[in-house]
Design a protein around this motif. Structure first.
Motif: not given
Lengths: 97, 96
Positions: A23-30, A38-47
């Motif tokens: 999620g954080t890598l997605g946050l940095l890269r997108f 999107h990356a922030l809320s989806k991946a962190d929640n699943l984590g």
């Protein structure tokens, strides 16, 4: 039997931590703010969900486990609404296509 | 059994700090607001893990409260922004 539960816990928490990293890598890269949101809320929640799943066998009482699940449910609901609200603000600010 | 929990919690905190550093540096206000969301989720995960490591069930309540505060602050930010944005977009609609 307990080694099985411990193995399950370790795998679930490892998966959750990896998802946080994703999620954080997605946050940095997108490139775009909305895709970052999107990356922030989806991946962190699943984590968070995987971590809660991993912690369930270690909850002392039943209500403790129930409270863990409640934390995850609240995280789901609040992340969904917050993301919708933030995206709404973004959409209104952009000049209409 | 406790040390993998604390290890995972530290890992999640460092990852969250990395994301926070990036999000807080951007000039767009909305992206700074996402820092609250990121901190909320990452903080809750770390608190839960540390609570399980130290065998204290009260930490689950702390995590619940932290999650609630993150949600409320996000809603407060957007309601403030939307009243600001609404006037601008309404004027735009009036002109259009």
């Amino acid at each position: 039997m307990t080694s099985l539960a411990n193995a399950f816990t370790l795998i679930a928490i490892g998966g959750g931590a990896l998802l946080f990293l994703a999620g954080t890598l997605g946050l940095l890269r997108f490139p775009d703010t909305l895709s970052r949101l999107h990356a922030l809320s989806k991946a962190d929640n699943l984590g968070l969900g995987l971590i809660v799943l991993g912690l369930l066998p270690h909850a002392e009482t039943f209500t403790g486990g129930l409270k863990l699940v409640c934390v995850w449910l609240l995280a789901q609901i609040s992340a969904a609404t917050a993301s919708q609200l933030i995206a709404g603000v973004l959409y209104r600010r952009k000049p209409r296509p | 059994m406790a040390d993998p929990f604390t290890g995972a919690a530290l890992f999640i905190l460092t990852v969250t700090a990395l994301g926070l550093f990036k999000v807080l540096r951007s000039e767009i206000a909305v992206e700074r607001m996402m820092a609250v969301q990121l901190l909320g989720t990452g903080g809750v995960a770390a608190v839960l893990l540390l609570g399980a490591a130290s065998r204290s069930p009260a930490m689950t309540d702390v995590a619940l409260l932290l999650m609630l505060l993150a949600a409320v602050s996000c809603a407060a930010f957007t309601s403030g922004q939307s009243s600001l944005g609404a006037d601008a977009s309404e004027q735009a609609e009036d002109e259009a």
